[in-house]
Design an enzyme around this catalytic site. Structure first.
Site, PDB file in Angstrom:
ATOM      1  N   GLY A 380       0.527  -1.630  -0.472  1.00 46.85           N
ATOM      2  CA  GLY A 380      -0.477   0.036   0.168  1.00 46.85           C
ATOM      3  C   GLY A 380       0.624   0.795  -0.272  1.00 46.85           C
ATOM      4  N   PRO A 381       0.109   2.749   0.420  1.00 48.52           N
ATOM      5  CA  PRO A 381       1.150   4.118  -0.377  1.00 48.52           C
ATOM      6  C   PRO A 381       2.076   4.092   1.071  1.00 48.52           C
ATOM      7  CG  PRO A 381      -1.392   4.084  -0.457  1.00 48.52           C
ATOM      8  CD  PRO A 381      -1.250   2.399  -0.373  1.00 48.52           C
ATOM      9  N   PRO A 382       2.464   4.558   1.061  1.00 51.03           N
ATOM     10  CA  PRO A 382       3.407   5.254   2.393  1.00 51.03           C
ATOM     11  C   PRO A 382       2.151   5.690   3.617  1.00 51.03           C
ATOM     12  CG  PRO A 382       4.131   5.972   0.277  1.00 51.03           C
ATOM     13  CD  PRO A 382       3.484   5.207   0.147  1.00 51.03           C
ATOM     14  N   GLY A 383       2.085   5.498   4.549  1.00 50.83           N
ATOM     15  CA  GLY A 383       1.797   6.310   5.925  1.00 50.83           C
ATOM     16  C   GLY A 383       0.176   5.867   5.614  1.00 50.83           C
ATOM     17  N   LYS A 386       1.033   0.124   7.843  1.00 55.51           N
ATOM     18  CA  LYS A 386       1.447  -1.214   6.996  1.00 55.51           C
ATOM     19  C   LYS A 386       2.666  -1.607   8.518  1.00 55.51           C
ATOM     20  CE  LYS A 386       3.254   0.195   3.347  1.00 55.51           C
ATOM     21  NZ  LYS A 386       3.081   1.663   3.138  1.00 55.51           N
ATOM     22  N   THR A 387       3.339  -0.835   8.783  1.00 47.71           N
ATOM     23  CA  THR A 387       4.270  -1.002  10.676  1.00 47.71           C
ATOM     24  C   THR A 387       3.737  -0.841  11.321  1.00 47.71           C
ATOM     25  OG1 THR A 387       5.986   0.524   8.806  1.00 47.71           O
ATOM     26  CG2 THR A 387       6.297  -0.447  11.342  1.00 47.71           C
ATOM     27  N   SER A 703      -3.208   3.645 -19.067  1.00 46.61           N
ATOM     28  CA  SER A 703      -4.542   3.849 -18.750  1.00 46.61           C
ATOM     29  C   SER A 703      -5.083   5.759 -19.312  1.00 46.61           C
ATOM     30  CB  SER A 703      -4.514   3.822 -17.086  1.00 46.61           C
ATOM     31  OG  SER A 703      -4.132   4.931 -15.944  1.00 46.61           O
ATOM     32  N   LYS A 746      -7.933   5.072  -7.449  1.00 42.08           N
ATOM     33  CA  LYS A 746      -7.487   6.238  -8.614  1.00 42.08           C
ATOM     34  C   LYS A 746      -9.445   6.278  -8.068  1.00 42.08           C
ATOM     35  CE  LYS A 746      -5.785   3.833 -12.676  1.00 42.08           C
ATOM     36  NZ  LYS A 746      -5.645   3.240 -14.014  1.00 42.08           N
TER      37      LYS A 746
END
Length: 807
Positions: A380-383, A386-387, A703, A746
């Site tokens: 997934g994107p940062p922030g 995940k951690t 796309s 998106k």
């Protein structure tokens, strides 16, 4: 007179009367063919052999006296059970040896000793009763001897083995070996060898009862071969024991001398304490047997090594690493699914699908603790958390948590470690993380696994294959340690921003779990529950001193951050909290309440605004949707025309795939010129310039094809694109709209940008359930089969101005 002298000599040989008996006791005279019997407990007499015996039982003493006084041989037999004090006829063997009493002596302490010489075998016919000692009528056994080649061969082999056995026996006179060589009778040879062999009495009795000479020789050969094998093994054991004792004594002496030398040089105290400390640490480390043997071997090397040697510090550091690793330390894993659900809900807002998969993983581990579950990889994107999910899993299972960042790692040695031959060598990051955790079963998070590099020193992704393979990691071998370490109990969790850049074999070992970005409402809840309390604590404020309205939070989210995660949002909230901290610290007030109107005064002018309406005010501008490693983004496709010769000009740092999509879009517009009301000759007299803003950012992918088509059609037809519409999809030359990836990211980007309607390829219907419900409820989704559907949905009705004509 001669008869009196013989009688005197006989009485002198027999000695005095046994103590406790009357000297004048007269023993009965025995009939012919009847001999007194002397039962032996643990000895067997053979013909031709002289055997000294101790006689203690009264019946046995009387039997010896009866033999001497009656001038007849003494029958020596073996009793079956040596524990029986007075054996009867049933307790004696039927075959014995007739013996001549050479001497009978009584010592001053009352002990009786007799020396007998065996004469020939006999067999007991019947026992004579009513006598004060054992006696029996016997039948002498004659042994027929014939020197055949087979017997001579057996005699030669028996002599060879007998001499070999005598050499291995301690304190055997050399005359015995010579006597063995001189014996010419096969029967006598077998009896003589059996007599000095260290055999059980029952085995000797078997030899005595074997009358056929060849069979007796075979029996003695078998027994002697077995005894020789035992003697050889005993001698080898004794020699090994002697050598071990000598080696230990030698090492002890050398160590004492070395200690004395060090004492003279003033080096003893600190070094010896260090060696003892390492030895104690090795004993307490709980290493596997193979590793402990290796560690003790290295410790002995260190002990013999001078402290000034270059290798001394390296070897000491190596032993410290070995002793500090948690070889046998396992945290107790307590998996409570209800508690794990509470922890995940308390630590993370939303992410229901991800939490459900984590709970499934923990439930399987609880039901099957020895099973080998999959390696989870959060993508997934940062922030987006995940951690922190890995930390929550560690809390839920009661394990230690360790984190290892793999971003930018391009050397295989970072995973496997350097060999000890290099200066400054260390174990790999995996072993270092295990050591920091202090347990052999921590939750180990491999962060940024998609950003592994490849350099001149190997491929770290390939080294991770063994680490993450449950079939191999039970014996992971770090280059520095040089011994196997068990990683099978470690719970590995990986994180990545992009799954596509993870090497294929490594991705195959993991189960990918995607974490989408957050909606504005999600971010508001996350800010209220987690970010704001954390910033208040870090800046020394309490909830009673600071308050912020929901409208203010939403304004920060929409006008000052545009991201999938919440990192920038936390920074902006921190800035607001710090401004309030200044006012409170200066004493201007005791409580600060922040409203939406105050945000620009604190954070400055808004950084992001709704550009959709402004950019789509003219024909030729379409809004597209793009996917990036940091989440979804909107992009604008701008088209304009200039007089020219029918060329297509592309700008905006576009990749090859995106350039090809633009060519396909122009071709589709040309093919539909008549349907769009365009003059086919128009394209020969103009150049079309297609630009995608944010030109410094590289862009690629198919796309944006549908957005490019709509932008060119809007430009040439003069029909504006609806301001609240965004689109994504690949186009084909047949006019089909093909599916694309990243639909979830998106749509979240469209929802953040204030888009109302999204045009998606019809073949992407399957991806819509992955989108959060909050975003789906706010967006209208129109499905596209062909590019004509896109024109119908995206373009406004024809304007009052005339259609575009040829230039």
């Amino acid at each position: 007179m001669a008869e009196e002298r013989v009688e005197a000599e006989r009485r002198e040989a027999s000695g005095p009367a046994p103590e406790g008996e009357a000297a004048e006791e007269v023993l009965p005279r025995l009939p012919d063919q009847v001999v007194p019997l002397l039962p032996l407990r643990n000895a067997v007499l053979f013909p031709g052999v002289v055997l000294p015996l101790s006689v203690g039982r009264k019946r046995s003493v009387r039997a010896v006296r009866a033999s001497i006084e009656g001038e007849r041989p003494l029958g020596v037999v073996l009793q079956k059970d040596p524990e029986v004090e007075n054996p009867g006829p049933d307790g004696l063997h039927a075959v014995g040896v007739l013996a001549n009493v050479l001497r009978f002596v009584t010592s001053g302490e009352g002990a009786h000793h007799v020396i007998c010489q065996g004469v020939k075998r006999f067999r007991v016919l019947e026992y004579v009763e009513d006598l004060p000692f054992l006696a029996a009528r016997i039948e002498p056994i004659e042994v027929a001897e014939e020197l055949t080649p087979a017997i001579e061969a057996r005699m030669q082999e028996l002599k060879r083995l007998a001499v070999e056995a005598l050499e291995m026996l301690p304190q055997v006179p050399a005359e015995v070996s010579e006597a063995v060589h001189k014996i010419g009778s096969p029967s006598m040879l077998a009896d003589f060898v059996a007599s000095f062999m260290d055999l059980e009495p029952k085995d000797k009795q078997r030899v005595l009862e074997t009358l056929e000479v060849e069979a007796r020789l075979d029996l003695v050969l078998r027994l002697l071969a077995h005894r020789i094998a035992v003697l050889r093994l005993s001698r080898e054991i004794a020699e090994e024991t002697r050598q071990t004792i000598e080696k230990e004594n030698r090492e002890r002496l050398l160590r004492e001398q070395l200690r004395t030398i060090r004492r003279q040089l003033g080096e003893e105290g600190e070094r010896d304490a260090e060696i003892e400390e390492l030895e104690k640490a090795i004993a307490e480390a709980g290493m596997p047997e193979e590793v402990e043997q290796h560690a003790r071997k290295e410790l002995r090397r260190l002990e013999r090594m001078p402290e000034a040697a270059a290798e001394y510090s390296m070897l000491r550091t190596y032993l410290e690493w070995l002793t500090e690793l948690p070889w046998s330390k396992l945290d107790e894993e307590v998996i409570d699914i209800a508690r794990a659900r509470e922890i995940l809900d308390a630590d993370h807002f939303d992410l229901d699908k991800v939490k459900r998969r984590i709970l499934e993983h923990l439930a399987v581990r609880k039901l099957n603790p020895t099973g080998r579950g999959p390696i989870l990889c959060f993508v997934g994107p940062p922030g987006v958390g995940k951690t922190s999910l890995g930390q929550s899993i560690a809390r839920a299972t009661g394990r230690k948590f360790a984190r290892l960042s793999l971003g930018g790692v391009h050397d295989e040695a970072e995973i496997r470690g350097h060999r000890r031959t290099y200066i400054g060598a260390l174990p790999g990051n995996i072993i270092q993380a295990i050591r920091r955790a202090g347990s052999r079963n921590p939750v180990l998070m491999l962060d940024e696994v998609d950003k592994l590099g490849t350099g001149l020193h190997g491929d770290p992704a390939s080294a991770l294959l063994e680490v993450l393979d449950p079939e191999q990691n039970h014996s992971f071998r770090d280059n520095y340690l040089g011994v196997p370490f068990d990683l099978s109990k470690v719970m590995f969790i990986c994180t990545a921003n992009v799954a596509d850049t993870i090497p294929g074999p490594l991705r195959d070992r993991m189960e990918l779990i995607e974490l989408p970005g957050y909606t504005d409402e999600d971010k508001k809840e996350i800010a209220r529950r987690y970010l704001l309390p954390r910033q208040l604590q870090q800046n020394g404020l309490t909830p009673e001193q600071f308050a912020i309205s929901d409208e203010a939070l939403l304004r920060i989210i929409r006008e000052y951050t545009r991201e999938a995660g919440c990192r920038n949002l936390e920074r902006e909230i921190g800035a607001v909290v710090r401004r309030a901290a200044v006012d409170i610290a200066e004493g201007k007030c005791t409580r600060v309440e922040i409203e939406a109107a105050q945000i620009p005064d604190i954070l400055g002018p808004p950084r992001y605004e709704n550009e959709v309406k402004m950019r789509t005010a003219l024909p030729g501008v379409a809004t597209g949707l793009a996917w990036t490693p940091f989440g979804g983004e909107i992009l604008f496709v701008e088209a304009t025309r200039v007089p020219g010769k029918g060329q297509l000009i592309l700008t905006g740092h576009l990749g090859d795939v995106m350039k090809e999509s633009a060519q396909a879009a122009l071709t589709l517009v040309k093919a539909r010129a008549e349907r769009l009301g365009l003059d086919p000759d128009l394209f020969a007299n103009i150049d079309i310039h297609l630009h995608v803003p944010a030109g410094a950012v590289p862009k690629d992918g198919p796309s944006a094809g549908i957005a490019m088509f709509v932008a060119i059609a809007s430009l040439l037809t003069g029909r504006k694109v609806r301001a609240d519409v965004a689109m994504t999809g690949e186009i084909s030359l047949r006019g089909l709209v093909l599916p694309v990836g990243g639909i979830k990211e998106k749509l979240l980007a469209a929802e953040r940008a204030g888009i109302d309607t999204v045009l998606l390829p019809a073949r992407n219907r399957k991806d819509l359930p992955e989108v959060p419900e909050s975003a789906r409820s706010r967006l209208n989704v129109a499905w596209l089969e062909t590019v004509d559907d896109a024109l119908e949905q995206a373009l406004l009705p024809a304007a009052d101005q005339p259609a575009v004509e040829a230039a």
